[in-house]
Design a protein around this motif. Structure first.
Motif, PDB file in Angstrom:
ATOM      1  N   ILE A 197       6.090  42.901 -19.747  1.00 53.96           N
ATOM      2  CA  ILE A 197       6.184  43.341 -21.140  1.00 53.96           C
ATOM      3  C   ILE A 197       6.997  42.342 -21.974  1.00 53.96           C
ATOM      4  O   ILE A 197       6.796  42.239 -23.189  1.00 53.96           O
ATOM      5  CB  ILE A 197       6.782  44.765 -21.248  1.00 53.96           C
ATOM      6  CG1 ILE A 197       8.237  44.800 -20.788  1.00 53.96           C
ATOM      7  CG2 ILE A 197       5.942  45.762 -20.482  1.00 53.96           C
ATOM      8  CD1 ILE A 197       8.928  46.129 -21.100  1.00 53.96           C
ATOM      9  N   GLN A 198       7.904  41.604 -21.317  1.00 55.57           N
ATOM     10  CA  GLN A 198       8.609  40.542 -22.044  1.00 55.57           C
ATOM     11  C   GLN A 198       7.616  39.480 -22.495  1.00 55.57           C
ATOM     12  O   GLN A 198       7.664  39.019 -23.640  1.00 55.57           O
ATOM     13  CB  GLN A 198       9.685  39.931 -21.155  1.00 55.57           C
ATOM     14  CG  GLN A 198      10.875  40.839 -20.899  1.00 55.57           C
ATOM     15  CD  GLN A 198      11.834  40.284 -19.866  1.00 55.57           C
ATOM     16  OE1 GLN A 198      11.510  39.367 -19.110  1.00 55.57           O
ATOM     17  NE2 GLN A 198      13.040  40.833 -19.810  1.00 55.57           N
ATOM     18  N   ARG A 199       6.722  39.101 -21.593  1.00 58.21           N
ATOM     19  CA  ARG A 199       5.682  38.137 -21.942  1.00 58.21           C
ATOM     20  C   ARG A 199       4.802  38.677 -23.063  1.00 58.21           C
ATOM     21  O   ARG A 199       4.492  37.972 -24.026  1.00 58.21           O
ATOM     22  CB  ARG A 199       4.823  37.824 -20.719  1.00 58.21           C
ATOM     23  CG  ARG A 199       3.612  36.951 -21.050  1.00 58.21           C
ATOM     24  CD  ARG A 199       2.600  36.935 -19.920  1.00 58.21           C
ATOM     25  NE  ARG A 199       1.398  36.208 -20.324  1.00 58.21           N
ATOM     26  CZ  ARG A 199       0.388  36.756 -20.976  1.00 58.21           C
ATOM     27  NH1 ARG A 199       0.436  38.044 -21.308  1.00 58.21           N
ATOM     28  NH2 ARG A 199      -0.660  36.034 -21.316  1.00 58.21           N
ATOM     29  N   ALA A 200       4.397  39.941 -22.936  1.00 54.36           N
ATOM     30  CA  ALA A 200       3.518  40.527 -23.943  1.00 54.36           C
ATOM     31  C   ALA A 200       4.184  40.560 -25.314  1.00 54.36           C
ATOM     32  O   ALA A 200       3.552  40.269 -26.333  1.00 54.36           O
ATOM     33  CB  ALA A 200       3.111  41.936 -23.519  1.00 54.36           C
ATOM     34  N   ALA A 201       5.462  40.912 -25.343  1.00 59.15           N
ATOM     35  CA  ALA A 201       6.184  40.960 -26.609  1.00 59.15           C
ATOM     36  C   ALA A 201       6.262  39.574 -27.245  1.00 59.15           C
ATOM     37  O   ALA A 201       6.013  39.403 -28.444  1.00 59.15           O
ATOM     38  CB  ALA A 201       7.586  41.519 -26.389  1.00 59.15           C
ATOM     39  N   LEU A 202       6.581  38.559 -26.438  1.00 63.36           N
ATOM     40  CA  LEU A 202       6.689  37.196 -26.956  1.00 63.36           C
ATOM     41  C   LEU A 202       5.339  36.656 -27.400  1.00 63.36           C
ATOM     42  O   LEU A 202       5.220  36.015 -28.449  1.00 63.36           O
ATOM     43  CB  LEU A 202       7.293  36.289 -25.882  1.00 63.36           C
ATOM     44  CG  LEU A 202       8.764  36.576 -25.530  1.00 63.36           C
ATOM     45  CD1 LEU A 202       9.158  35.816 -24.268  1.00 63.36           C
ATOM     46  CD2 LEU A 202       9.664  36.194 -26.690  1.00 63.36           C
ATOM     47  N   VAL A 203       4.298  36.917 -26.587  1.00 58.27           N
ATOM     48  CA  VAL A 203       2.960  36.434 -26.929  1.00 58.27           C
ATOM     49  C   VAL A 203       2.458  37.080 -28.211  1.00 58.27           C
ATOM     50  O   VAL A 203       1.931  36.406 -29.107  1.00 58.27           O
ATOM     51  CB  VAL A 203       1.973  36.693 -25.770  1.00 58.27           C
ATOM     52  CG1 VAL A 203       0.524  36.535 -26.237  1.00 58.27           C
ATOM     53  CG2 VAL A 203       2.248  35.730 -24.625  1.00 58.27           C
ATOM     54  N   ASN A 204       2.629  38.383 -28.327  1.00 56.21           N
ATOM     55  CA  ASN A 204       2.162  39.078 -29.526  1.00 56.21           C
ATOM     56  C   ASN A 204       2.966  38.694 -30.757  1.00 56.21           C
ATOM     57  O   ASN A 204       2.420  38.582 -31.849  1.00 56.21           O
ATOM     58  CB  ASN A 204       2.211  40.583 -29.303  1.00 56.21           C
ATOM     59  CG  ASN A 204       1.014  41.084 -28.541  1.00 56.21           C
ATOM     60  OD1 ASN A 204      -0.035  41.348 -29.125  1.00 56.21           O
ATOM     61  ND2 ASN A 204       1.137  41.201 -27.233  1.00 56.21           N
ATOM     62  N   MET A 205       4.259  38.501 -30.582  1.00 54.45           N
ATOM     63  CA  MET A 205       5.080  38.063 -31.701  1.00 54.45           C
ATOM     64  C   MET A 205       4.616  36.697 -32.184  1.00 54.45           C
ATOM     65  O   MET A 205       4.424  36.472 -33.383  1.00 54.45           O
ATOM     66  CB  MET A 205       6.551  38.000 -31.291  1.00 54.45           C
ATOM     67  CG  MET A 205       7.487  37.572 -32.418  1.00 54.45           C
ATOM     68  SD  MET A 205       9.228  37.571 -31.908  1.00 54.45           S
ATOM     69  CE  MET A 205       9.227  36.246 -30.699  1.00 54.45           C
ATOM     70  N   GLY A 206       4.423  35.768 -31.234  1.00 52.93           N
ATOM     71  CA  GLY A 206       3.963  34.437 -31.604  1.00 52.93           C
ATOM     72  C   GLY A 206       2.559  34.434 -32.173  1.00 52.93           C
ATOM     73  O   GLY A 206       2.268  33.738 -33.148  1.00 52.93           O
ATOM     74  N   ASP A 207       1.683  35.227 -31.566  1.00 54.94           N
ATOM     75  CA  ASP A 207       0.296  35.279 -32.002  1.00 54.94           C
ATOM     76  C   ASP A 207       0.148  35.901 -33.380  1.00 54.94           C
ATOM     77  O   ASP A 207      -0.303  35.259 -34.343  1.00 54.94           O
ATOM     78  CB  ASP A 207      -0.520  36.073 -30.972  1.00 54.94           C
ATOM     79  CG  ASP A 207      -1.843  36.569 -31.524  1.00 54.94           C
ATOM     80  OD1 ASP A 207      -2.397  35.918 -32.440  1.00 54.94           O
ATOM     81  OD2 ASP A 207      -2.330  37.609 -31.042  1.00 54.94           O
ATOM     82  N   LEU A 208       0.536  37.163 -33.508  1.00 52.23           N
ATOM     83  CA  LEU A 208       0.267  37.907 -34.730  1.00 52.23           C
ATOM     84  C   LEU A 208       1.061  37.391 -35.925  1.00 52.23           C
ATOM     85  O   LEU A 208       0.551  37.345 -37.048  1.00 52.23           O
ATOM     86  CB  LEU A 208       0.553  39.394 -34.493  1.00 52.23           C
ATOM     87  CG  LEU A 208      -0.339  40.038 -33.418  1.00 52.23           C
ATOM     88  CD1 LEU A 208       0.159  41.436 -33.083  1.00 52.23           C
ATOM     89  CD2 LEU A 208      -1.789  40.095 -33.877  1.00 52.23           C
TER      90      LEU A 208
END
Length: 312
Positions: A197-208
């Motif tokens: 979920i740390q990865r998901a949070a960082l990826v989504n923050m960077g992406d969106l």
């Protein structure tokens, strides 16, 4: 103003259930992209595991004697040693994962953006709202999809186990779920959920956040309009930022999920994600946290193009 029930029944399904339709569209787009780009994901996972210093604790026989080097040589090695179709080993749980994760995170993000936070008077979505919405959407989607991600990572490494003369862990996808559940209980299905979920949070923050910011900048400051060119450039930039932010957590997640476990389901290599991080940096150097970066970025751009397009 509400629509009369008789008139509502005549509306297309997309208008009657807009959020459910967005979920289905996002899930379908993710499935197609998954099939097309899965060899990149398999290559990424193998690269993340190569030269794993912690394996020395299990004895020299557990270490990879001739590690793959680079994305192309890794992919070619898989084809030569395991067979061409093995590039898609683990694709079924990956499809399950993306239906849940990609659909869920985009629906959650859209709901937060349109209903909870709302746009400003000039129809622009503020950056701070994108950050919060992206993190929340990524965390919720990835937490729900963790069991499928766990099975995917372990199945991706089955070919390597066979080459090393080790017994295969699973006969198929459903056997993998059943075996993990029997050995570790429900808790075992969420092994590695913290770095996940740390990865998901960082990826989504960077992406969106990057996607919305770059797209807004291009429309306002360049001759480009809101079209496929702007969409593609925004996705390219957002994929790069997301990969830079998320790859270290992805490496940690993959290693924790794939590590051997005792009869109680406890990891034999790493006590926690922090322990995995420390061992990787001390034993392999800081750049070991970016193993598999190139296939990760290439694959992510493809997925982001599809997911953003599905929600437009």
């Amino acid at each position: 103003m509400s629509i009369p029930e008789d008139e509502e029944k005549l509306l297309p399904l997309v208008q009657r259930w807009p959020r459910a339709s967005k979920f289905l569209l996002s899930g379908c787009a993710a499935t197609v992209a998954e099939l097309a780009t899965f060899p990149l994901d398999l290559t990424k996972t193998r690269l993340q595991m190569q030269g794993e210093a912690a394996l020395a604790r299990l004895g020299d026989s557990a270490r990879e004697p001739v590690p793959y080097r680079g994305m192309v040589r890794t992919a070619l090695g898989i084809i030569q040693e395991e067979g061409f179709l093995k590039l898609w080993q683990g694709v079924t749980p990956a499809i399950y994962r993306h239906i849940v994760y990609s659909g869920g995170r985009m629906v959650t993000y859209e709901h937060l953006r349109e209903v909870v936070f709302g746009k400003s008077e000039d129809k622009h979505y503020p950056l701070w709202k994108s950050v919060i919405g992206g993190i929340m959407a990524g965390v919720i989607g990835q937490f729900l999809a963790n069991p499928t991600d766990l099975v995917k990572v372990q199945m991706q490494m089955e070919g390597k186990r066979k080459l090393e003369g080790k017994p295969l862990r699973f006969r198929g996808v459903h056997h993998a779920f059943a075996k993990i559940l029997a050995e570790g209980g429900v808790r075992g299905l969420w092994a590695g959920w913290v770095p996940n979920i740390q990865r998901a949070a960082l990826v989504n923050m960077g992406d969106l956040t990057t996607y919305d910011t770059v797209k807004h900048y291009l429309v306002l400051n360049t001759p480009l309009e809101d079209n496929i060119m702007t969409h593609g450039l925004s996705s390219l930039c957002s994929g790069l930022v997301a990969s830079i932010l998320g790859t270290p957590a992805d490496v940690i997640k993959s290693r924790i999920m794939n590590q051997p476990r005792d009869k109680q389901g406890r990891g034999l290599l790493y006590k926690s994600s922090t322990d995995c991080l420390i061992q990787a940096v001390q034993g392999e150097g800081f750049m070991s946290l970016y193993k598999g970066f190139l296939p990760s970025w290439l694959r992510m751009v493809n997925h982001l193009v599809g997911s953003h397009k599905a929600t437009q």
